[in-house]
Design an enzyme around this catalytic site. Structure first.
Site, PDB file in Angstrom:
ATOM      1  N   CYS A 238       0.876  -1.173   0.000  1.00  0.00           N
ATOM      2  CA  CYS A 238       0.000   0.000   0.000  1.00  0.00           C
ATOM      3  C   CYS A 238       0.906   1.214   0.000  1.00  0.00           C
ATOM      4  CB  CYS A 238      -0.898   0.003   1.231  1.00  0.00           C
ATOM      5  SG  CYS A 238      -1.862   1.514   1.387  1.00  0.00           S
ATOM      6  N   ASN A 247       1.314  -8.580  -1.359  1.00  0.00           N
ATOM      7  CA  ASN A 247       0.136  -9.328  -0.929  1.00  0.00           C
ATOM      8  C   ASN A 247       0.509 -10.803  -0.983  1.00  0.00           C
ATOM      9  OD1 ASN A 247      -2.631  -7.581  -1.044  1.00  0.00           O
ATOM     10  ND2 ASN A 247      -1.105  -6.755  -2.453  1.00  0.00           N
TER      11      ASN A 247
HETATM   12  P1  HMG Z   1      -8.590  14.753  -0.230  1.00  0.00           P
HETATM   13  O1  HMG Z   1      -7.464  15.440  -0.923  1.00  0.00           O
HETATM   14  O2  HMG Z   1      -8.554  14.756   1.257  1.00  0.00           O
HETATM   15  O3  HMG Z   1     -10.043  15.290  -0.536  1.00  0.00           O
HETATM   16  O4  HMG Z   1      -8.675  13.285  -0.795  1.00  0.00           O
HETATM   17  P2  HMG Z   1     -10.903  16.121  -1.474  1.00  0.00           P
HETATM   18  O5  HMG Z   1     -12.242  15.447  -1.445  1.00  0.00           O
HETATM   19  O6  HMG Z   1     -10.811  17.539  -1.022  1.00  0.00           O
HETATM   20  O7  HMG Z   1     -10.354  16.011  -2.955  1.00  0.00           O
HETATM   21  C1  HMG Z   1      -9.149  16.603  -3.401  1.00  0.00           C
HETATM   22  C2  HMG Z   1      -9.117  16.553  -4.925  1.00  0.00           C
HETATM   23  O8  HMG Z   1      -9.303  15.210  -5.381  1.00  0.00           O
HETATM   24  C3  HMG Z   1     -10.244  17.353  -5.570  1.00  0.00           C
HETATM   25  O9  HMG Z   1      -9.744  17.792  -6.821  1.00  0.00           O
HETATM   26  C4  HMG Z   1     -11.301  16.313  -5.803  1.00  0.00           C
HETATM   27  O10 HMG Z   1     -12.185  16.656  -6.846  1.00  0.00           O
HETATM   28  C5  HMG Z   1     -10.475  15.110  -6.194  1.00  0.00           C
HETATM   29  P3  HMG Z   1      -9.159  19.276  -7.024  1.00  0.00           P
HETATM   30  O11 HMG Z   1     -10.288  20.201  -6.659  1.00  0.00           O
HETATM   31  O12 HMG Z   1      -7.980  19.392  -6.081  1.00  0.00           O
HETATM   32  O13 HMG Z   1      -8.742  19.311  -8.471  1.00  0.00           O
HETATM   33  N1  HMG Z   1     -11.126  13.849  -5.880  1.00  0.00           N
HETATM   34  C6  HMG Z   1     -11.226  12.826  -6.742  1.00  0.00           C
HETATM   35  N2  HMG Z   1     -10.831  12.677  -8.010  1.00  0.00           N
HETATM   36  C7  HMG Z   1     -11.084  11.494  -8.595  1.00  0.00           C
HETATM   37  N3  HMG Z   1     -11.698  10.465  -7.973  1.00  0.00           N
HETATM   38  C8  HMG Z   1     -12.105  10.578  -6.703  1.00  0.00           C
HETATM   39  C9  HMG Z   1     -11.872  11.805  -6.035  1.00  0.00           C
HETATM   40  N4  HMG Z   1     -12.136  12.222  -4.800  1.00  0.00           N
HETATM   41  C10 HMG Z   1     -11.686  13.475  -4.714  1.00  0.00           C
HETATM   42  N5  HMG Z   1     -12.701   9.552  -6.091  1.00  0.00           N
HETATM   43  C11 HMG Z   1      -9.379  11.016  -1.030  1.00  0.00           C
HETATM   44  C12 HMG Z   1      -9.490  12.293  -0.202  1.00  0.00           C
HETATM   45  C13 HMG Z   1     -10.089   9.933  -0.261  1.00  0.00           C
HETATM   46  C14 HMG Z   1     -10.061  11.262  -2.371  1.00  0.00           C
HETATM   47  C15 HMG Z   1      -7.862  10.695  -1.234  1.00  0.00           C
HETATM   48  O14 HMG Z   1      -7.231  10.667  -0.003  1.00  0.00           O
HETATM   49  C16 HMG Z   1      -7.661   9.392  -1.941  1.00  0.00           C
HETATM   50  O15 HMG Z   1      -8.004   9.236  -3.097  1.00  0.00           O
HETATM   51  N6  HMG Z   1      -7.060   8.382  -1.230  1.00  0.00           N
HETATM   52  C17 HMG Z   1      -6.902   7.059  -1.777  1.00  0.00           C
HETATM   53  C18 HMG Z   1      -5.650   6.452  -1.240  1.00  0.00           C
HETATM   54  C19 HMG Z   1      -5.537   5.028  -1.736  1.00  0.00           C
HETATM   55  O16 HMG Z   1      -6.059   4.655  -2.773  1.00  0.00           O
HETATM   56  N7  HMG Z   1      -4.813   4.206  -0.950  1.00  0.00           N
HETATM   57  C20 HMG Z   1      -4.598   2.854  -1.265  1.00  0.00           C
HETATM   58  C21 HMG Z   1      -5.845   1.988  -1.160  1.00  0.00           C
HETATM   59  S1  HMG Z   1      -6.287   1.438   0.462  1.00  0.00           S
HETATM   60  C22 HMG Z   1      -5.374   0.015   0.694  1.00  0.00           C
HETATM   61  O17 HMG Z   1      -4.477  -0.208  -0.039  1.00  0.00           O
HETATM   62  C23 HMG Z   1      -5.786  -0.897   1.779  1.00  0.00           C
HETATM   63  C24 HMG Z   1      -6.482  -2.161   1.244  1.00  0.00           C
HETATM   64  O18 HMG Z   1      -5.718  -2.781   0.227  1.00  0.00           O
HETATM   65  C25 HMG Z   1      -6.649  -3.144   2.373  1.00  0.00           C
HETATM   66  C26 HMG Z   1      -5.365  -3.334   3.132  1.00  0.00           C
HETATM   67  O19 HMG Z   1      -4.456  -4.038   2.702  1.00  0.00           O
HETATM   68  O20 HMG Z   1      -5.298  -2.699   4.214  1.00  0.00           O
HETATM   69  C27 HMG Z   1      -7.862  -1.821   0.687  1.00  0.00           C
HETATM   70 MG    MG Z   2      -4.004  -4.473   0.685  1.00  0.00          MG
END
Ligand code: HMG
Ligand code: MG
Length: 293
Positions: A238, A247
């Site tokens: 991650c 994984n």
């Molecule tokens: P943020 O910056 O806090 O929030 O992101 P925001 O809502 O103010 O959005 C900022 C900008 O992103 C804005 O654009 C939004 O429009 C855009 P700007 O005005 O700056 O041009 N935006 C988006 N664009 C496209 N698609 C979207 C989206 N949402 C907002 N969905 C947010 C908050 C949650 C969006 C961000 O923190 C994020 O995308 N995080 C994802 C991180 C991630 O993917 N991590 C890895 C996955 S989790 C994992 O791996 C664990 C798992 O595998 C299980 C395990 O092993 O533990 C599942």
């Molecule tokens: Mg994972």
């Protein structure tokens, strides 16, 4: 007890999201197309997250457009909020996944909000998914340990899992995000969650950093779980969990299960083709967004 065990292939998402080089979209599509013939009924293809946070998956829409969908396979995607869900729906995802954390510190690093805020964010997404008839899977990250705050209280995991369950997730995947969980800790966590959610609605998602992922699978099998996440070639980690390496490899998992007389329906020869493709993947360096959290 059934001898059928489902492997949920998460490599194209949970694996590739951690690659520091941008993999060309056609290569990702080719990987998913091979995986479609391996025997999985669900493949996590990509994420509709902010492209600033995870540049590797900025091509999610094009990827979903480009894959050849196989009947009987559900192509799932990660969605952190309603924006992500709307993009996923437009791209024709068959199911979506919301992801919460059992650790406050990881929640802030990964999705830039508290656990409670993340669950609030999911409410409109769940409603939209219900209206569209899309199944939603839930993840609980850091279900045993957090890279920032250490051991995680099983009751905290239970509370987040129960909330996701009550919100309407059809299955909750409990994740050892950094892959360092000891089997005894996995047992304690699962026992606590199982007081409230039956094993048929739970999945195990184990990273293999400490080399004990299969021990965790064994514990979960003993407690009745029959769905496990695997990643082709042991890809992954991650980007916001330092130390979270691969994984659990799908081959390692499928072989372990077969040795115990359990059926997964995985074609290991076809899987080998996908593994060869993974071994040849390469791209250009991709910068990650830094967090103030
Ligand atoms: P943020 O910056 O806090 O929030 O992101 P925001 O809502 O103010 O959005 C900022 C900008 O992103 C804005 O654009 C939004 O429009 C855009 P700007 O005005 O700056 O041009 N935006 C988006 N664009 C496209 N698609 C979207 C989206 N949402 C907002 N969905 C947010 C908050 C949650 C969006 C961000 O923190 C994020 O995308 N995080 C994802 C991180 C991630 O993917 N991590 C890895 C996955 S989790 C994992 O791996 C664990 C798992 O595998 C299980 C395990 O092993 O533990 C599942
Ligand atoms: Mg994972």
């Amino acid at each position: 007890m059934t001898r059928d065990v489902r492997i949920f292939e998460v490599g194209p998402r949970d694996g590739l999201q951690n690659e520091t080089s941008l993999i060309p979209t056609p290569d990702k599509i080719a990987l998913i197309d091979i995986l479609s013939s391996v025997g999985f009924d669900r493949i996590e293809a990509t994420s509709f997250v902010s492209p600033k946070w995870v540049p590797q998956l900025a091509d999610a829409g094009d990827l979903m457009d480009g894959i050849t969908r196989k009947a009987g396979v559900r192509y799932a995607v990660l969605t952190p909020n309603l924006t992500g869900f709307e993009r996923a729906l437009a791209a024709g995802a068959d199911e979506v996944a919301v992801f919460a954390s059992a650790s406050e510190a990881f929640s802030l690093k990964n999705i830039n909000c508290s656990i409670a805020e993340s669950l609030d964010r999911f409410a409109p997404l769940m409603a939209a998914a219900r209206a569209a008839g899309l199944p939603v899977r839930g993840y609980v990250s850091c279900a045993v340990e957090c890279p920032y705050s250490g051991a995680v209280d099983p009751e905290q995991v239970r509370d987040v899992a129960v909330t996701l369950d009550q919100m309407g997730c059809y299955e909750i995947s409990l994740a050892d995000t950094i892959g360092r969980a000891k089997p005894e800790a996995v047992f304690a966590m699962l026992e606590t969650v199982l007081d409230f959610i039956p094993p048929a609605r739970l999945a195990g998602h184990f990273h293999d950093t400490g080399g004990q992922a299969l021990d965790s699978v064994a514990v979960a099998l003993e407690l009745g779980l029959r769905t496990f996440d695997g990643a082709v070639g042991g890809l992954g980690g991650c980007p916001y969990a330092p130390g979270a390496r691969g994984n659990l490899s799908t081959r390692t998992l499928a072989t372990f299960l077969a040795e115990r007389g359990l059926r997964t329906g995985i074609d290991l020869d076809r899987l080998a083709q996908a593994e060869r493709l993974v071994a040849g993947l390469s791209g250009n360096p991709a910068p990650l967004k830094e967090h103030s959290a």
